[in-house]
Scaffold this motif. Structure first.
Motif, PDB file in Angstrom:
ATOM      1  N   ARG A  11     -16.595   0.332   1.892  1.00 20.24           N
ATOM      2  CA  ARG A  11     -15.196   0.637   1.597  1.00 20.24           C
ATOM      3  C   ARG A  11     -14.308   0.219   2.765  1.00 20.24           C
ATOM      4  O   ARG A  11     -13.218  -0.292   2.575  1.00 20.24           O
ATOM      5  CB  ARG A  11     -15.045   2.135   1.313  1.00 20.24           C
ATOM      6  CG  ARG A  11     -13.966   2.380   0.277  1.00 20.24           C
ATOM      7  CD  ARG A  11     -14.023   3.785  -0.272  1.00 20.24           C
ATOM      8  NE  ARG A  11     -14.018   4.760   0.795  1.00 20.24           N
ATOM      9  CZ  ARG A  11     -14.748   5.891   0.792  1.00 20.24           C
ATOM     10  NH1 ARG A  11     -15.528   6.149  -0.218  1.00 20.24           N
ATOM     11  NH2 ARG A  11     -14.675   6.742   1.781  1.00 20.24           N
ATOM     12  N   ALA A  14     -13.968  -3.484   2.621  1.00 16.35           N
ATOM     13  CA  ALA A  14     -13.107  -3.842   1.493  1.00 16.35           C
ATOM     14  C   ALA A  14     -11.652  -3.526   1.805  1.00 16.35           C
ATOM     15  O   ALA A  14     -10.759  -4.309   1.491  1.00 16.35           O
ATOM     16  CB  ALA A  14     -13.551  -3.099   0.239  1.00 16.35           C
ATOM     17  N   GLU A  15     -11.458  -2.382   2.457  1.00 12.24           N
ATOM     18  CA  GLU A  15     -10.086  -1.990   2.782  1.00 12.24           C
ATOM     19  C   GLU A  15      -9.468  -2.911   3.818  1.00 12.24           C
ATOM     20  O   GLU A  15      -8.301  -3.274   3.723  1.00 12.24           O
ATOM     21  CB  GLU A  15     -10.066  -0.539   3.274  1.00 12.24           C
ATOM     22  CG  GLU A  15      -9.699   0.418   2.147  1.00 12.24           C
ATOM     23  CD  GLU A  15      -9.995   1.860   2.526  1.00 12.24           C
ATOM     24  OE1 GLU A  15      -9.916   2.185   3.736  1.00 12.24           O
ATOM     25  OE2 GLU A  15     -10.308   2.655   1.631  1.00 12.24           O
ATOM     26  N   ARG A  17     -10.258  -5.945   4.281  1.00 11.16           N
ATOM     27  CA  ARG A  17      -9.986  -7.221   3.627  1.00 11.16           C
ATOM     28  C   ARG A  17      -8.707  -7.115   2.798  1.00 11.16           C
ATOM     29  O   ARG A  17      -7.880  -8.007   2.791  1.00 11.16           O
ATOM     30  CB  ARG A  17     -11.169  -7.591   2.735  1.00 11.16           C
ATOM     31  CG  ARG A  17     -11.257  -9.078   2.502  1.00 11.16           C
ATOM     32  CD  ARG A  17     -12.521  -9.431   1.758  1.00 11.16           C
ATOM     33  NE  ARG A  17     -13.725  -9.261   2.559  1.00 11.16           N
ATOM     34  CZ  ARG A  17     -14.940  -9.018   2.048  1.00 11.16           C
ATOM     35  NH1 ARG A  17     -15.094  -8.891   0.750  1.00 11.16           N
ATOM     36  NH2 ARG A  17     -15.984  -8.902   2.842  1.00 11.16           N
ATOM     37  N   ARG A  18      -8.587  -5.996   2.110  1.00 10.36           N
ATOM     38  CA  ARG A  18      -7.411  -5.805   1.275  1.00 10.36           C
ATOM     39  C   ARG A  18      -6.147  -5.740   2.129  1.00 10.36           C
ATOM     40  O   ARG A  18      -5.103  -6.261   1.776  1.00 10.36           O
ATOM     41  CB  ARG A  18      -7.546  -4.533   0.440  1.00 10.36           C
ATOM     42  CG  ARG A  18      -6.673  -4.608  -0.817  1.00 10.36           C
ATOM     43  CD  ARG A  18      -6.805  -3.343  -1.661  1.00 10.36           C
ATOM     44  NE  ARG A  18      -8.198  -2.936  -1.812  1.00 10.36           N
ATOM     45  CZ  ARG A  18      -8.636  -1.668  -1.684  1.00 10.36           C
ATOM     46  NH1 ARG A  18      -7.788  -0.708  -1.418  1.00 10.36           N
ATOM     47  NH2 ARG A  18      -9.897  -1.380  -1.835  1.00 10.36           N
ATOM     48  N   ALA A  19      -6.272  -5.077   3.279  1.00 11.98           N
ATOM     49  CA  ALA A  19      -5.124  -4.947   4.170  1.00 11.98           C
ATOM     50  C   ALA A  19      -4.679  -6.324   4.664  1.00 11.98           C
ATOM     51  O   ALA A  19      -3.486  -6.631   4.669  1.00 11.98           O
ATOM     52  CB  ALA A  19      -5.476  -4.051   5.345  1.00 11.98           C
ATOM     53  N   ASP A  21      -5.244  -9.097   3.210  1.00 10.96           N
ATOM     54  CA  ASP A  21      -4.732  -9.778   2.033  1.00 10.96           C
ATOM     55  C   ASP A  21      -3.297  -9.381   1.746  1.00 10.96           C
ATOM     56  O   ASP A  21      -2.436 -10.211   1.495  1.00 10.96           O
ATOM     57  CB  ASP A  21      -5.603  -9.361   0.848  1.00 10.96           C
ATOM     58  CG  ASP A  21      -5.972 -10.543  -0.005  1.00 10.96           C
ATOM     59  OD1 ASP A  21      -6.495 -11.511   0.578  1.00 10.96           O
ATOM     60  OD2 ASP A  21      -5.719 -10.492  -1.219  1.00 10.96           O
ATOM     61  N   GLN A  22      -3.087  -8.068   1.810  1.00 13.55           N
ATOM     62  CA  GLN A  22      -1.753  -7.542   1.530  1.00 13.55           C
ATOM     63  C   GLN A  22      -0.758  -7.997   2.573  1.00 13.55           C
ATOM     64  O   GLN A  22       0.374  -8.336   2.257  1.00 13.55           O
ATOM     65  CB  GLN A  22      -1.801  -6.012   1.508  1.00 13.55           C
ATOM     66  CG  GLN A  22      -1.855  -5.476   0.084  1.00 13.55           C
ATOM     67  CD  GLN A  22      -2.147  -3.990   0.073  1.00 13.55           C
ATOM     68  OE1 GLN A  22      -2.085  -3.343   1.117  1.00 13.55           O
ATOM     69  NE2 GLN A  22      -2.463  -3.461  -1.081  1.00 13.55           N
ATOM     70  N   ARG A  23      -1.228  -8.024   3.817  1.00  6.42           N
ATOM     71  CA  ARG A  23      -0.340  -8.453   4.893  1.00  6.42           C
ATOM     72  C   ARG A  23       0.095  -9.886   4.659  1.00  6.42           C
ATOM     73  O   ARG A  23       1.250 -10.234   4.786  1.00  6.42           O
ATOM     74  CB  ARG A  23      -1.067  -8.316   6.234  1.00  6.42           C
ATOM     75  CG  ARG A  23      -0.177  -8.547   7.415  1.00  6.42           C
ATOM     76  CD  ARG A  23      -0.986  -8.591   8.682  1.00  6.42           C
ATOM     77  NE  ARG A  23      -1.996  -9.630   8.614  1.00  6.42           N
ATOM     78  CZ  ARG A  23      -2.951  -9.824   9.509  1.00  6.42           C
ATOM     79  NH1 ARG A  23      -3.048  -9.022  10.524  1.00  6.42           N
ATOM     80  NH2 ARG A  23      -3.805 -10.798   9.388  1.00  6.42           N
ATOM     81  N   GLU A  24      -0.891 -10.696   4.280  1.00  5.78           N
ATOM     82  CA  GLU A  24      -0.563 -12.094   4.055  1.00  5.78           C
ATOM     83  C   GLU A  24       0.380 -12.231   2.871  1.00  5.78           C
ATOM     84  O   GLU A  24       1.365 -12.962   2.930  1.00  5.78           O
ATOM     85  CB  GLU A  24      -1.839 -12.891   3.807  1.00  5.78           C
ATOM     86  CG  GLU A  24      -1.550 -14.380   3.795  1.00  5.78           C
ATOM     87  CD  GLU A  24      -2.806 -15.207   3.505  1.00  5.78           C
ATOM     88  OE1 GLU A  24      -3.885 -14.841   3.993  1.00  5.78           O
ATOM     89  OE2 GLU A  24      -2.676 -16.197   2.784  1.00  5.78           O
ATOM     90  N   ARG A  25       0.054 -11.520   1.787  1.00  5.28           N
ATOM     91  CA  ARG A  25       0.930 -11.593   0.623  1.00  5.28           C
ATOM     92  C   ARG A  25       2.299 -11.055   0.993  1.00  5.28           C
ATOM     93  O   ARG A  25       3.309 -11.509   0.512  1.00  5.28           O
ATOM     94  CB  ARG A  25       0.324 -10.784  -0.517  1.00  5.28           C
ATOM     95  CG  ARG A  25       0.522 -11.462  -1.848  1.00  5.28           C
ATOM     96  CD  ARG A  25      -0.268 -10.755  -2.946  1.00  5.28           C
ATOM     97  NE  ARG A  25      -1.697 -10.806  -2.726  1.00  5.28           N
ATOM     98  CZ  ARG A  25      -2.561  -9.864  -3.132  1.00  5.28           C
ATOM     99  NH1 ARG A  25      -2.117  -8.794  -3.745  1.00  5.28           N
ATOM    100  NH2 ARG A  25      -3.840  -9.994  -2.920  1.00  5.28           N
TER     101      ARG A  25
END
Ligand SMILES: [Zn+2]
Ligand SMILES: [Zn+2]
Length: 124
Positions: A11, A14-15, A17-19, A21-25
């Motif tokens: 987790r 995954a988190e 990675r998501r962070a 990802d979100q930062r980039e987006r």
């Protein structure tokens, strides 16, 4: 109770990675909001249909430096973005060598002089 440790690690990864990802987006969206959808190098214009090919470049090449005013961002098409990073790499090392290699050694008229000389009747 200890059985959830592997899950936890998963987790966390995954988190993270998501962070990222979100930062980039996040900064991409932000940059696309601030700036017109035009490549800063070749001035190619973009629409919703092809905005995927428009990338957010970091002027100082630090992806963690994302001031909300967009001063570190520059919108570049994928080609110019590639170029920009290529130039940066060349600036860091071996610039003279790689640019010298890029100059073609193919000279179509290299033997023209010789050929003309042969046709010309010898002097004297
Ligand atoms: Zn471009
Ligand atoms: Zn970049």
């Amino acid at each position: 109770m200890s059985a959830d440790n592997p899950d936890k690690l998963d987790r966390i990864v995954a988190e993270a990675r998501r962070a990222a990802d979100q930062r980039e987006r996040g900064y991409r969206e932000q940059a696309l909001k601030i700036y017109p959808w035009i490549c800063g190098r070749c001035a190619r214009e973009f629409t919703r249909a092809n905005v995927r090919e428009l990338t957010v470049h970091h002027r100082d090449h630090d992806h963690d430096n994302n001031p909300p005013d967009g001063s570190n961002w520059e919108l570049l098409c994928v080609y110019c973005h590639d170029n920009e990073h290529q130039r940066r790499l060349e600036a860091i090392g071996g610039a003279s060598r790689s640019s010298a290699n890029r100059v073609s050694t193919y000279a179509p008229f290299a033997d023209l002089k010789e050929r003309l000389a042969k046709k010309r009747p010898p002097k004297g």
